[in-house]
Design a protein around this motif. Structure first.
Motif, PDB file in Angstrom:
ATOM      1  N   ARG A 254      36.516  45.817  33.854  1.00  8.42           N
ATOM      2  CA  ARG A 254      37.833  45.191  33.658  1.00  8.42           C
ATOM      3  C   ARG A 254      38.135  44.191  34.768  1.00  8.42           C
ATOM      4  N   ASN A 255      37.735  44.475  35.997  1.00  6.49           N
ATOM      5  CA  ASN A 255      37.890  43.483  37.060  1.00  6.49           C
ATOM      6  C   ASN A 255      37.115  42.218  36.730  1.00  6.49           C
ATOM      7  N   ASN A 256      35.940  42.359  36.140  1.00  5.03           N
ATOM      8  CA  ASN A 256      35.163  41.190  35.736  1.00  5.03           C
ATOM      9  C   ASN A 256      35.865  40.391  34.642  1.00  5.03           C
ATOM     10  N   GLU A 257      36.464  41.094  33.676  1.00  2.00           N
ATOM     11  CA  GLU A 257      36.972  40.443  32.474  1.00  2.00           C
ATOM     12  C   GLU A 257      38.388  39.882  32.620  1.00  2.00           C
ATOM     13  N   LEU A 258      39.234  40.545  33.400  1.00  2.00           N
ATOM     14  CA  LEU A 258      40.623  40.119  33.511  1.00  2.00           C
ATOM     15  C   LEU A 258      40.717  38.718  34.123  1.00  2.00           C
ATOM     16  N   ARG A 259      41.695  37.948  33.654  1.00  3.14           N
ATOM     17  CA  ARG A 259      41.987  36.669  34.283  1.00  3.14           C
ATOM     18  C   ARG A 259      42.478  36.918  35.703  1.00  3.14           C
TER      19      ARG A 259
ATOM     20  N   HIS B  40      44.767  55.979  38.144  1.00  2.00           N
ATOM     21  CA  HIS B  40      45.992  55.190  38.020  1.00  2.00           C
ATOM     22  C   HIS B  40      45.678  53.706  37.984  1.00  2.00           C
ATOM     23  N   ASN B  41      44.754  53.257  38.838  1.00  2.00           N
ATOM     24  CA  ASN B  41      44.388  51.840  38.833  1.00  2.00           C
ATOM     25  C   ASN B  41      43.827  51.428  37.476  1.00  2.00           C
ATOM     26  N   LEU B  42      42.999  52.269  36.896  1.00  2.00           N
ATOM     27  CA  LEU B  42      42.433  51.958  35.593  1.00  2.00           C
ATOM     28  C   LEU B  42      43.525  51.913  34.520  1.00  2.00           C
ATOM     29  N   GLU B  43      44.456  52.827  34.594  1.00  2.00           N
ATOM     30  CA  GLU B  43      45.587  52.831  33.650  1.00  2.00           C
ATOM     31  C   GLU B  43      46.350  51.518  33.724  1.00  2.00           C
ATOM     32  N   ARG B  44      46.595  51.044  34.941  1.00  2.00           N
ATOM     33  CA  ARG B  44      47.332  49.790  35.098  1.00  2.00           C
ATOM     34  C   ARG B  44      46.503  48.604  34.604  1.00  2.00           C
TER      35      ARG B  44
ATOM     36  N   ARG C 103      44.363  48.635  32.157  1.00  2.00           N
ATOM     37  CA  ARG C 103      44.378  48.670  30.690  1.00  2.00           C
ATOM     38  C   ARG C 103      45.641  48.057  30.122  1.00  2.00           C
ATOM     39  N   ALA C 104      46.724  48.067  30.896  1.00  2.00           N
ATOM     40  CA  ALA C 104      48.002  47.515  30.425  1.00  2.00           C
ATOM     41  C   ALA C 104      48.177  46.047  30.801  1.00  2.00           C
ATOM     42  N   ALA C 105      47.198  45.463  31.497  1.00  2.00           N
ATOM     43  CA  ALA C 105      47.332  44.114  32.037  1.00  2.00           C
ATOM     44  C   ALA C 105      46.336  43.156  31.392  1.00  2.00           C
ATOM     45  N   ASP C 106      46.629  41.861  31.525  1.00  4.43           N
ATOM     46  CA  ASP C 106      45.639  40.854  31.166  1.00  4.43           C
ATOM     47  C   ASP C 106      45.381  39.863  32.291  1.00  4.43           C
TER      48      ASP C 106
ATOM     49  N   LEU D  58      53.779  32.097  34.778  1.00  2.00           N
ATOM     50  CA  LEU D  58      52.948  33.154  34.208  1.00  2.00           C
ATOM     51  C   LEU D  58      53.797  34.234  33.551  1.00  2.00           C
ATOM     52  N   LYS D  59      54.875  34.613  34.220  1.00  5.14           N
ATOM     53  CA  LYS D  59      55.738  35.663  33.688  1.00  5.14           C
ATOM     54  C   LYS D  59      56.441  35.235  32.413  1.00  5.14           C
ATOM     55  N   SER D  60      56.675  33.951  32.252  1.00 10.28           N
ATOM     56  CA  SER D  60      57.413  33.457  31.079  1.00 10.28           C
ATOM     57  C   SER D  60      56.530  33.371  29.837  1.00 10.28           C
ATOM     58  N   ARG D  61      55.211  33.463  30.011  1.00 10.65           N
ATOM     59  CA  ARG D  61      54.298  33.346  28.878  1.00 10.65           C
ATOM     60  C   ARG D  61      54.142  34.694  28.177  1.00 10.65           C
ATOM     61  N   PRO D  62      53.807  34.682  26.900  1.00  6.95           N
ATOM     62  CA  PRO D  62      53.516  35.946  26.226  1.00  6.95           C
ATOM     63  C   PRO D  62      52.234  36.559  26.780  1.00  6.95           C
ATOM     64  N   GLY D  63      52.170  37.858  26.733  1.00  4.87           N
ATOM     65  CA  GLY D  63      50.974  38.533  27.206  1.00  4.87           C
ATOM     66  C   GLY D  63      51.282  39.922  27.722  1.00  4.87           C
ATOM     67  N   ARG D  64      50.308  40.499  28.376  1.00  8.60           N
ATOM     68  CA  ARG D  64      50.446  41.837  28.928  1.00  8.60           C
ATOM     69  C   ARG D  64      50.857  41.735  30.392  1.00  8.60           C
ATOM     70  N   ASP D  65      50.862  42.875  31.094  1.00 12.93           N
ATOM     71  CA  ASP D  65      51.317  42.888  32.484  1.00 12.93           C
ATOM     72  C   ASP D  65      50.471  41.977  33.368  1.00 12.93           C
ATOM     73  N   ILE D  66      51.112  41.465  34.408  1.00 10.06           N
ATOM     74  CA  ILE D  66      50.437  40.811  35.521  1.00 10.06           C
ATOM     75  C   ILE D  66      50.366  41.858  36.630  1.00 10.06           C
ATOM     76  N   LEU D  67      49.182  42.117  37.139  1.00 13.59           N
ATOM     77  CA  LEU D  67      48.962  43.248  38.029  1.00 13.59           C
ATOM     78  C   LEU D  67      48.500  42.778  39.395  1.00 13.59           C
ATOM     79  N   MET D  68      49.073  43.375  40.442  1.00 15.07           N
ATOM     80  CA  MET D  68      48.657  43.090  41.807  1.00 15.07           C
ATOM     81  C   MET D  68      48.122  44.353  42.457  1.00 15.07           C
ATOM     82  N   PHE D  69      46.932  44.243  43.048  1.00 17.26           N
ATOM     83  CA  PHE D  69      46.372  45.267  43.922  1.00 17.26           C
ATOM     84  C   PHE D  69      46.297  44.688  45.333  1.00 17.26           C
TER      85      PHE D  69
END
Length: 206
Positions: A89-94, A35-39, A41-44, A129-140
């Motif tokens: 993905r943890n390395n690459e994501l902003r 599930h974490n990996l799925e989320r 993949r949907a985030a940037d 951040l939410k107002s900008r175009p892009g993919r999901d913002i994800l919190m763990f």
């Protein structure tokens, strides 16, 4: 506007940590990892508190290079590819980390992908951040931060994995008032006793 998604695991009696801050008391199984990996993949963007950020940074870069360093992979080599991808993905994501104490010197090897935001400006930065175009913002993890953002009306969805464990104490998932929620989905997977409850946040808490 893109979504801010909180993805968390909690016990059946509502704790995100066991007594003494023991997160390993929670049943973080293969379904949890998938599930974490799925989320991811949907985030940037990852939005994190300092404690979660430092924990992820200490663990995942090495696993991205060598998944055999993960205890989960040692126990089940079949999940090696999942752990390698999570690490990469943890390395690459902003990363946006909210902290009044961290400095750039604390961010290696993630310096180039990390922005530090002070707490006083966090709500404004998250809204921007939410107002900008892009993919999901994800919190763990980051329970203190996501509770604050939840009450402030900035969280769009909660993805709560409820594990088949009763901890009897520890850190409660919710720290204060919770806005109205609407159940969007329930999910389970064969071989796991965990259940995902996906909620839309439909209003602001009082």
């Amino acid at each position: 506007m893109r979504k801010l998604i909180v993805s968390a695991i909690m016990s059946l009696d509502g704790y995100v940590e066991g007594p003494g801050g023991d997160v390993m008391a929670l049943p973080m199984d293969d379904f949890f990892d998938a599930h974490n990996l799925e989320r991811q993949r949907a985030a940037d963007t990852l939005l994190l508190g300092a404690t979660t950020y430092m924990g992820l940074k200490a663990y995942w870069p090495a696993v991205a290079d060598n998944p055999a360093l993960s205890p989960a992979v040692v126990n089940n080599p079949a999940v090696a590819d999942v752990h390698r991808e999570i690490g990469r993905r943890n390395n690459e994501l902003r990363k946006v980390v909210v902290s009044d104490s961290l400095t750039e010197q604390d961010t290696a090897p993630w310096t180039d992908s990390t922005t530090i935001v002070r707490r006083a400006g966090a709500h404004k930065v998250v809204a921007e951040l939410k107002s900008r175009p892009g993919r999901d913002i994800l919190m763990f993890g980051s329970r203190t931060l996501w509770n604050d953002l939840l009450v402030a009306g900035l969280v769009d969805e909660l993805h709560l994995m409820v594990g088949a464990a009763v901890l009897g104490g520890g850190t409660a998932a919710f720290a204060g008032p919770v806005p109205p929620l609407r159940l969007l989905e329930t999910r389970r997977r064969d071989g796991s006793e965990n259940v995902i409850l996906r909620y839309a946040v439909t209003g602001r808490g009082e």
